[in-house]
Scaffold this motif. Sequence first.
Motif, PDB file in Angstrom:
ATOM      1  N   ASN A  48       0.812  -1.225   0.000  1.00  0.00           N
ATOM      2  CA  ASN A  48       0.000   0.000   0.000  1.00  0.00           C
ATOM      3  C   ASN A  48       0.847   1.278   0.000  1.00  0.00           C
ATOM      4  OD1 ASN A  48      -3.114  -0.710   0.568  1.00  0.00           O
ATOM      5  ND2 ASN A  48      -1.807  -2.206   1.610  1.00  0.00           N
ATOM      6  N   ASP A  50       2.188   2.842  -2.317  1.00  0.00           N
ATOM      7  CA  ASP A  50       1.895   3.766  -3.421  1.00  0.00           C
ATOM      8  C   ASP A  50       0.874   4.833  -3.034  1.00  0.00           C
ATOM      9  OD1 ASP A  50       3.673   2.525  -5.087  1.00  0.00           O
ATOM     10  OD2 ASP A  50       2.191   1.232  -6.037  1.00  0.00           O
ATOM     11  N   GLU A  51       0.196   4.653  -1.905  1.00  0.00           N
ATOM     12  CA  GLU A  51      -0.735   5.688  -1.426  1.00  0.00           C
ATOM     13  C   GLU A  51       0.006   6.891  -0.849  1.00  0.00           C
ATOM     14  OE1 GLU A  51      -3.882   4.294   1.110  1.00  0.00           O
ATOM     15  OE2 GLU A  51      -4.030   2.377   0.050  1.00  0.00           O
ATOM     16  N   LYS A  52       1.318   6.787  -0.753  1.00  0.00           N
ATOM     17  CA  LYS A  52       2.213   7.890  -0.380  1.00  0.00           C
ATOM     18  C   LYS A  52       1.833   8.552   0.952  1.00  0.00           C
ATOM     19  CE  LYS A  52       3.466   8.923  -5.142  1.00  0.00           C
ATOM     20  NZ  LYS A  52       3.512   9.924  -6.229  1.00  0.00           N
ATOM     21  N   ARG A  77      11.877   3.067  -2.389  1.00  0.00           N
ATOM     22  CA  ARG A  77      10.631   3.361  -3.108  1.00  0.00           C
ATOM     23  C   ARG A  77      10.202   4.817  -2.981  1.00  0.00           C
ATOM     24  NH1 ARG A  77       6.743  -0.967  -3.015  1.00  0.00           N
ATOM     25  NH2 ARG A  77       5.137   0.631  -3.364  1.00  0.00           N
ATOM     26  N   MET A  78      10.327   5.367  -1.767  1.00  0.00           N
ATOM     27  CA  MET A  78       9.887   6.736  -1.516  1.00  0.00           C
ATOM     28  C   MET A  78      10.925   7.474  -0.677  1.00  0.00           C
ATOM     29  SD  MET A  78       5.782   6.550  -0.776  1.00  0.00           S
ATOM     30  CE  MET A  78       5.826   8.268  -0.313  1.00  0.00           C
TER      31      MET A  78
END
Length: 453
Positions: A48, A50-52, A77-78
């Motif tokens: 999850n 990608d919900e940043k 990833r982030m």
Amino acid sequence: MAKPKLSSQYKIFVVEDNTLYAQILKKQLLDDGYLVKVFHNGRDFMANLDEKPDLVTLDYTLPDMTGYDVLKKIQKRMPGTNVIIISAQENINTAIDLMKNGAYDYIMKAADTREKLSNVIKNIRERDQLRTENIILKDAVKEKYNFRNLIKGNSREIEHIFELMDKAVQTQISVSISGATGTGKELVAKGIHYNSKRSNKPFVAVNVSAIPDGLIESELFGHEKGAFTGADSRKIGKFEQANGGTLFLDEIADLEIGLQAKLLRVLQERELIRLGGSETIPLDVRIITATHKNLGTLIAEGKFRKDLYYRLLGLPIELPPLRDRGNDIILLAKHFVDEFCRENDMERKEISDEAKKLLLTYHFPGNIRELKAVMELSCVLSNRNVIKASHLNMNVDNNVQNLLATEKTIEEYTQEIIKHFLIKYNQNVRLVANKLGVGKSTIYRMLQKKELE
């Protein structure tokens, strides 16, 4: 690193395998006004990501992977995501290692964990807000001082200035700007500074000619308390104020000859001592100078030091007078009209063809500064939305005297005169040739060679 974002709905992911403890944290964060999602293992959390989320609270010990492994995956990833480790482990080396690898903080599970967490998140949000405001400010400054936003024009002369400014931006070389009063020397200096690696450091401008000789040394180099009568406290000079950034010395030709030696020493040694002081202060300052005077003539007259001249010369940029910039005059005139109308809540005004012709034939001894004043006044004088030639308050009768004020060759004067009449008579070569008593072929040849641009 991703740019920080601010939102009234700050999103926090809680990664905690202890169901009860996860619910306690969730309730605390919901009460604080945040959006909260809970995950009990690393796999579901990563699925999850990608919900940043704005922030992640991460238990160090998870059923399927360690908090350290999850942290590395988040960083990949982030990058830049705020991560707070919450763990029962008391190993200080583990905490240090996690923070070295990107965790913002490490909080031990204890009775006061929720209070500590609230304070840490508050600090993170305040830091992110400051960072965001700085980014917005830097972007605004960068946009404002973009060469083409700062200096209006697309003539060949101005394109050449842009090329030189770009070369200046790429290095730390000193820059010397020359040009008549009102041609925009300080704008060029600001454009170089705010597009260079020093853009986040001070830009300090000093007009040397505006400071009395008795005060200029203190103004530039500073003084200590008691250095002279009236020195009631320490004063930090312009050089120190500009440390790390750029010092713009406008009208450098007016610097008193005795101070030129001290300026030269400061530039060579990259350090100074305040008046009345003994402390040596190291300097890292880029110098940009400007003058409307001919320094070569002043050197010959003994009024300017040759060694200082070569120290300051660096990359020379000579700004053209407005009269040599062709259609830039109209472009600038429109810009000043639009700006004045916008600032004074006036309807947008157009410039008539008759007014444009007059602008293009005028000599503009005051350069861009004079054009700005002329166009602002024309906005006030025009009753409707069109600026006519009669609204342009210019001393057209002085055009000949202004033309002769600049020393040129006969060929250059001829080009100026023919260009003037071509504009006046709508590029009618036959009529201009008759008016001036020259052959049409002469004018056509000059046009073909682009001598009349």
